[in-house]
Scaffold this motif. Structure first.
Motif, short mmCIF file in Angstrom:
data_model
loop_
_atom_site.label_atom_id
_atom_site.label_comp_id
_atom_site.label_asym_id
_atom_site.label_seq_id
_atom_site.Cartn_x
_atom_site.Cartn_y
_atom_site.Cartn_z
N MET B 1 0.26 13.31 13.92
CA MET B 1 -0.74 12.73 13.03
C MET B 1 -1.59 11.74 13.80
SD MET B 1 -0.02 10.98 9.36
CE MET B 1 1.31 11.98 8.80
N GLY B 2 -2.86 11.79 13.68
CA GLY B 2 -3.75 10.87 14.41
C GLY B 2 -3.68 9.47 13.86
N MET B 3 -4.17 8.55 14.63
CA MET B 3 -4.16 7.15 14.22
C MET B 3 -5.33 6.92 13.28
SD MET B 3 -2.03 4.87 15.37
CE MET B 3 -1.80 5.07 17.11
N ALA B 4 -5.06 6.50 12.06
CA ALA B 4 -6.14 6.19 11.13
C ALA B 4 -6.42 4.71 11.19
CB ALA B 4 -5.71 6.60 9.72
N ALA B 5 -7.65 4.36 11.46
CA ALA B 5 -7.98 2.95 11.57
C ALA B 5 -7.69 2.22 10.28
CB ALA B 5 -9.46 2.81 11.93
N ASP B 6 -7.83 2.92 9.15
CA ASP B 6 -7.64 2.29 7.86
C ASP B 6 -6.21 1.86 7.62
OD1 ASP B 6 -9.92 3.94 5.56
OD2 ASP B 6 -10.15 2.40 7.10
N SER B 7 -5.25 2.72 7.90
CA SER B 7 -3.88 2.40 7.53
C SER B 7 -3.13 1.87 8.75
CB SER B 7 -3.20 3.62 6.95
OG SER B 7 -3.42 4.72 7.80
N GLU B 8 -3.74 0.92 9.46
CA GLU B 8 -3.13 0.43 10.67
C GLU B 8 -2.03 -0.58 10.41
OE1 GLU B 8 -7.00 -0.82 11.11
OE2 GLU B 8 -6.49 -2.84 11.77
N PHE B 9 -2.02 -1.15 9.23
CA PHE B 9 -1.04 -2.17 8.91
C PHE B 9 -0.11 -1.70 7.80
CE2 PHE B 9 -2.53 -5.24 11.69
CZ PHE B 9 -3.89 -5.47 11.56
N HIS B 10 1.14 -2.05 7.96
CA HIS B 10 2.13 -1.68 6.97
C HIS B 10 2.68 -2.95 6.35
CE1 HIS B 10 6.32 0.27 6.12
NE2 HIS B 10 5.61 0.13 5.04
N VAL B 11 2.53 -3.04 5.03
CA VAL B 11 2.98 -4.23 4.33
C VAL B 11 4.20 -3.90 3.48
CG1 VAL B 11 2.33 -5.99 2.63
CG2 VAL B 11 0.62 -5.11 4.24
N LEU B 12 5.18 -4.78 3.55
CA LEU B 12 6.37 -4.65 2.70
C LEU B 12 6.22 -5.63 1.54
CD1 LEU B 12 9.29 -3.59 2.22
CD2 LEU B 12 10.09 -5.48 3.64
N ALA B 13 6.20 -5.11 0.33
CA ALA B 13 6.03 -5.96 -0.86
C ALA B 13 7.36 -6.04 -1.61
CB ALA B 13 4.94 -5.40 -1.76
N VAL B 14 7.73 -7.28 -1.96
CA VAL B 14 9.03 -7.51 -2.60
C VAL B 14 8.81 -8.19 -3.95
CG1 VAL B 14 11.34 -8.45 -2.23
CG2 VAL B 14 9.86 -7.98 -0.26
N ASP B 15 9.27 -7.56 -5.03
CA ASP B 15 9.13 -8.16 -6.36
C ASP B 15 10.11 -7.49 -7.31
OD1 ASP B 15 8.17 -9.28 -8.85
OD2 ASP B 15 6.21 -9.54 -7.89
N ASP B 16 10.79 -8.30 -8.12
CA ASP B 16 11.75 -7.70 -9.04
C ASP B 16 11.07 -7.13 -10.28
OD1 ASP B 16 12.83 -10.33 -11.19
OD2 ASP B 16 11.26 -10.48 -9.66
N SER B 17 9.81 -7.49 -10.51
CA SER B 17 9.10 -6.99 -11.69
C SER B 17 8.41 -5.66 -11.36
CB SER B 17 8.04 -8.00 -12.14
OG SER B 17 7.01 -7.36 -12.86
N ILE B 18 8.72 -4.65 -12.16
CA ILE B 18 8.17 -3.32 -11.88
C ILE B 18 6.66 -3.30 -12.06
CG2 ILE B 18 8.80 -2.58 -14.23
CD1 ILE B 18 9.02 0.25 -13.18
N ILE B 19 6.16 -4.07 -13.00
CA ILE B 19 4.72 -4.14 -13.21
C ILE B 19 4.03 -4.78 -12.00
CG2 ILE B 19 2.91 -5.31 -14.54
CD1 ILE B 19 4.49 -4.71 -17.00
N ASP B 20 4.61 -5.87 -11.55
CA ASP B 20 4.00 -6.56 -10.41
C ASP B 20 4.09 -5.73 -9.14
OD1 ASP B 20 4.85 -9.97 -11.46
OD2 ASP B 20 3.24 -8.59 -12.04
N ARG B 21 5.14 -4.93 -9.02
CA ARG B 21 5.25 -4.04 -7.86
C ARG B 21 4.12 -3.01 -7.91
NH1 ARG B 21 10.64 -3.99 -8.72
NH2 ARG B 21 10.76 -1.89 -9.57
N LYS B 22 3.90 -2.47 -9.08
CA LYS B 22 2.85 -1.47 -9.21
C LYS B 22 1.48 -2.08 -8.91
CE LYS B 22 1.39 2.40 -12.07
NZ LYS B 22 1.49 3.50 -11.10
N LEU B 23 1.29 -3.28 -9.38
CA LEU B 23 0.03 -3.98 -9.16
C LEU B 23 -0.20 -4.28 -7.68
CD1 LEU B 23 -0.63 -6.73 -11.81
CD2 LEU B 23 -2.27 -5.13 -10.84
#
Lengths: 157, 210
Positions: B1-23
């Motif tokens: 898979m080629g390097m996409a300039a757009d998705s160069e960063f990977h963020v880990l999001a942590v939240d116990d609320s399912i709504i806030d995770r989706k947001l």
């Protein structure tokens, strides 16, 4: 004629939204949700709102069963439910519900059971109202989609 | 898979609320980040590869793709964004654990909270959080993330020049061989020959991610 239907639906939708914002039932956060909806995530708002409904009904049931218990004394647990409800309401822009939660939490912190019961009834009422209005909104939006489709029947075969 | 300039960063999001995770997931994706969401601090640490005894499991052979996707070595996290109020491990606890870990401490951490408590905010910033966002988080808040992410890239580049293994990866700048080194990130699992496409540069110098 079809164009008129689409226009009327759009007017209905705007009127409903204006009403909800004007009454403080919804706040700016709901607009943020709408802005996050696009072609890559076309049902984002209804997805989030449906999760909210599901979670809220669970919380309301928990709150009611806590308060209905004669032996009830676990205000701490109630506070936890309220914080969750407050957070999720705030996240979708359910402003009035969030405000009732704040008052509810205050009553809970004072171990004021009667106050809590009153707040819960108000909360249930506000929740019902919001749910109905949002369902109405989604219905209008669905009809808009259909109306737009009918305009170009050849493309819909 | 080629390097996409757009998705160069990977963020880990942590939240116990399912709504806030989706947001937060939607907010991050709209801002062109890759996202993984987890519902607790302990799951976040697992995902980051940090175990109870604070050691990253190194020299673990590359696992097959079907096996616990999130344990694959090429999963790199460039930023952690976490809710403050969570049952069990709070966002603050998670922040502390990340900053106390020699392997993870350079990952920028952002805290989110629905409560505006000044002492809480300063405590988090003192512990090393880059930002503190009040909920509900807006798209405009997320624009504050980019400088922290870009900073980690240039830091990473400097480390390479002193011939030191970077603490975290920097997937940018295709065609540069030293970037290949950074692909062997802190997990250090890629021995030569184990996974050729990761350890040897492609003939045309373009790196690729599996």
């Amino acid at each position: 004629m079809l164009g008129l239907a689409a226009d009327r639906l759009r007017a209905d939708m705007n009127r409903l939204l204006a009403f909800l914002f004007h009454q403080g039932i919804l706040d700016e956060q709901f607009l943020q949700l709408q802005q996050l909806q696009d072609e890559s995530s076309p049902n984002f708002v209804s997805e989030v709102v449906n999760i909210y409904f599901h979670e809220s009904e669970k919380l309301l049931r928990s709150l009611r069963s806590l308060l209905m218990d004669r032996e009830f004394s676990d205000y701490n647990k109630m506070g936890i439910h309220l914080n969750q409800f407050m957070g999720s309401s705030s996240s979708i822009g359910a402003n009035r519900i969030r405000n009732v939660c704040v008052a509810f939490r205050a009553a809970s912190e004072q171990n004021n059971r009667a106050g809590c019961l009153r707040a819960l009834e108000l909360l249930e009422h506000e929740y019902c109202f919001l749910k109905n209005k949002l369902h109405e909104l989604f219905q209008i939006q669905q009809q808009r989609v259909l109306a737009a489709g009918v305009r170009y029947p050849m493309q819909n075969i | 898979m080629g390097m996409a300039a757009d998705s160069e960063f990977h963020v880990l999001a942590v939240d116990d609320s399912i709504i806030d995770r989706k947001l937060i997931e939607r907010l991050l994706k709209t801002s062109s980040y890759q996202v993984t969401t987890v519902d607790s601090g302990s799951k976040a640490l697992e995902f980051l590869g940090l175990h109870e005894d604070d050691r990253i499991h190194q020299n673990t052979p590359s696992v097959s793709p079907n096996n616990h996707q999130w344990r694959l070595q090429e999963v790199e996290v460039n930023l952690v964004i976490t809710d403050y109020c969570m049952p069990g491990m709070t966002g603050y606890d998670l922040l502390k654990k990340i900053k106390e870990s020699s392997s993870l401490k350079n990952i920028p951490v952002v805290i989110m909270s629905s409560e505006n408590v000044p002492s809480r905010i300063s405590r988090c910033l003192e512990e090393g959080a880059e930002e503190f966002f009040l909920k509900p988080v807006r798209l405009s808040d997320l624009s504050k993330l980019r400088p922290h992410l870009l900073k980690t890239k240039s830091k990473d580049h400097c480390k390479e020049q002193v011939d030191e293994k970077p603490a975290f990866p920097s997937p940018k700048q295709e065609g540069k061989e030293e970037q290949q080194q950074s692909k062997n990130n802190k997990r250090k699992a890629m021995e030569e020959g184990v996974s050729p496409e990761r350890t040897r540069p492609r003939p045309n110098g373009i790196t690729s991610m599996v």
